[in-house]
Design a protein around this motif. Structure first.
Motif, mmCIF file in Angstrom:
data_model
loop_
_atom_site.group_PDB
_atom_site.id
_atom_site.type_symbol
_atom_site.label_atom_id
_atom_site.label_comp_id
_atom_site.label_asym_id
_atom_site.label_seq_id
_atom_site.Cartn_x
_atom_site.Cartn_y
_atom_site.Cartn_z
ATOM 1 N N HIS A 55 3.909 57.162 -43.091
ATOM 2 C CA HIS A 55 4.877 56.239 -43.668
ATOM 3 C C HIS A 55 5.960 55.861 -42.663
ATOM 4 O O HIS A 55 6.479 54.745 -42.693
ATOM 5 N N ARG A 56 6.265 56.790 -41.749
ATOM 6 C CA ARG A 56 7.256 56.430 -40.716
ATOM 7 C C ARG A 56 6.685 55.362 -39.769
ATOM 8 O O ARG A 56 7.376 54.440 -39.357
ATOM 9 N N THR A 57 5.389 55.502 -39.462
ATOM 10 C CA THR A 57 4.756 54.478 -38.609
ATOM 11 C C THR A 57 4.691 53.149 -39.352
ATOM 12 O O THR A 57 4.903 52.076 -38.770
ATOM 13 N N MET A 92 6.763 52.093 -41.576
ATOM 14 C CA MET A 92 8.108 51.501 -41.597
ATOM 15 C C MET A 92 8.391 50.804 -40.260
ATOM 16 O O MET A 92 8.909 49.675 -40.237
ATOM 17 N N ASP A 139 15.531 48.982 -44.400
ATOM 18 C CA ASP A 139 15.304 50.431 -44.374
ATOM 19 C C ASP A 139 15.517 51.035 -45.766
ATOM 20 O O ASP A 139 14.727 51.853 -46.230
ATOM 21 N N ARG A 176 7.981 60.852 -46.357
ATOM 22 C CA ARG A 176 8.560 60.802 -45.008
ATOM 23 C C ARG A 176 7.563 61.289 -43.961
ATOM 24 O O ARG A 176 7.952 61.742 -42.886
ATOM 25 N N ARG A 196 12.638 52.838 -48.087
ATOM 26 C CA ARG A 196 12.716 54.244 -48.535
ATOM 27 C C ARG A 196 12.616 54.351 -50.056
ATOM 28 O O ARG A 196 12.075 55.313 -50.587
#
Ligand SMILES: NC(=O)c1ccc[n+]([C@@H]2O[C@H](COP(=O)([O-])OP(=O)(O)OC[C@H]3O[C@@H](n4cnc5c(N)ncnc54)[C@H](OP(=O)(O)O)[C@@H]3O)[C@@H](O)[C@H]2O)c1
Length: 388
Positions: free
Chosen positions: A309-311, A313, A295, A305, A299
């Motif tokens: 980009h969350r998907t 990650m 993580d 964010r 980042r």
């Protein structure tokens, strides 16, 4: 007559392109989803256009015969062309990592519908069923997995997709022992040795992400089993045509000889000037910090964010659960048939990197449907909306 399913996809598209090149496309009958034959042919041409120019793609798409429809429709299909089928190459599947329902509907029910229709094909000689090597379930540190019957329903799996593929194999073995089925299990199919990621970026974004973040949830001496799509589809042609095969189950994999050591992976990305974080560091996701090292590295490499980009990650973590297993798949059965051994991923990473030269996030969009990423949620101006 060869019945091909999945011809509008990555591996099935490569199989069809091989058929064009080896002069057997006219013997192919493709099952394609679409309203009518013209719409299906247009979808086939669109897929081929990833590899050749528009006019050539259209000419190639005109060579074969087409049955419009989905797998489930086959059980009751009375199309007389199906009666002339001598060979089946069943590539179609729902490969989504997030779907829970449709993977069962398509991969199990759809496969059984095809098998039920195959039973009425009087001239059928061989039925290649494309499974996945990861139907073995989550089996960390086995190092080399050899071909064995698909494990039972309670075996742990990282995603429902691989569980459904194991179930399809078991259902075929239990319900259709009379059919001439040969199960082919690819490992991880990435890129093309000459066209790089043009046919499909598939999960190449993830391997770039590995290099960009520089952290891996496995052993520094570890490895991964990756094969190129052109080698994999050529082996399907081999398995389809060789008159006698010693087995009815084969890994289509890199195996001991061509698996990719992380040290070679790192060196190859560095040699081609990819923006990476090296030397890589390795962590144990079962250790006190869990997945935090990944993580943090993610980042740092991708400070954005937004939903894309969350998907990405979440997708990266999911794929890393496969890399954490540190396994490869024995291909000695395939090699003993006398077929060409696979190239090493490190030897064609450079082709994948130069072609077509997009960002990691842009390449992720090509694979994002696997994680049920809704492009309409992407922020305006993001790679997702730009690529749409
Ligand atoms: N790619 C890999 O790394 C990998 C690794 C191991 C095993 N495999 C196996 O190899 C096969 C091909 O994978 P892929 O990466 O080429 O997948 P893909 O690009 O997602 O292609 C899937 C194909 O299946 C078709 N399809 C899906 N549902 C269907 C249905 N209900 N009826 C008829 N056709 C349907 C799709 O048609 P539409 O165009 O209409 O959606 C598409 O042509 C799969 O069986 C997969 O499990 C792949």
């Amino acid at each position: 007559m060869i019945l091909l399913t999945g011809g509008t996809g990555f591996l099935g598209g490569s199989f069809y392109l091989d058929a064009v090149k080896n002069g057997t496309a006219a013997d192919c009958l493709l099952l394609i989803r679409g309203a009518d034959e013209a719409a299906c042919r247009a979808r086939l041409a669109t897929n081929l256009m990833r590899c050749v120019d528009r006019a050539t793609a259209q000419a190639y798409a005109d060579l074969c015969q087409i049955i419009p429809g989905d797998l489930q429709s086959l059980a009751t299909s009375t199309d007389p062309r199906l009666d002339a089928v001598t060979h089946i190459v069943h590539v179609a599947a729902d490969t989504s990592f997030d779907s829970r329902h449709s993977v069962w509907q398509i991969n199990v029910d759809g496969t059984l519908a095809l098998a039920a229709r195959a039973r009425r094909m009087k001239h059928l000689q061989r039925f290649l069923h494309i499974g996945t090597a990861f139907c073995c379930g989550e089996t960390p540190w086995l190092e080399m997995v050899s071909e064995a019957p698909a494990p039972g329903h309670d075996t742990p799996h990282i995603v429902e997709y691989t569980r459904s593929k194991a179930a399809a194999e078991r259902a075929l073995a239990a319900g259709f022992p009379d059919l001439p089925i040969v199960v082919c299990r690819p490992s991880i199919v990435v890129g093309h040795t000459a066209m790089g990621v043009r046919p499909s970026a598939s999960i190449f974004w993830f391997f770039r992400l590995v290099d960009r973040t520089g952290v891996l949830p496995c052993s520094p001496d570890g490895f991964i089993d990756i094969v190129p799509v052109d080698w994999a589809s050529a082996r399907l042609h081999d398995l389809l045509r060789k008159p006698e095969l010693k087995h009815n189950l084969y890994h289509i994999s890199a195996g001991l000889g061509s698996r990719t050591l992380w040290s070679d992976f790192q060196a190859a990305f560095a040699a081609h000037g990819h923006e990476g974080t090296r030397p890589y560091s390795f962590f144990d996701p079962k250790g006190p910090e869990g997945w935090k090292p990944f993580d943090r590295a993610f980042r740092l490499a991708f400070p954005q964010r937004d939903i894309l980009h969350r998907t990405m990650m979440a997708g990266g973590r999911k794929y890393h659960r496969f890399t954490a297993q540190d396994i490869a798949f024995d291909n000695s059965r395939l090699l003993a048939e006398g077929f060409t051994p696979p190239p090493r991923f490190a030897d064609y990473i450079g082709v994948c990197l130069t072609n077509p030269g997009t960002t990691i996030a842009e390449q992720f969009v090509d694979d994002a449907a696997s994680f049920e990423f809704d492009e309409s949620l992407a922020p305006a101006g993001s790679p997702a909306t730009a690529a749409a």
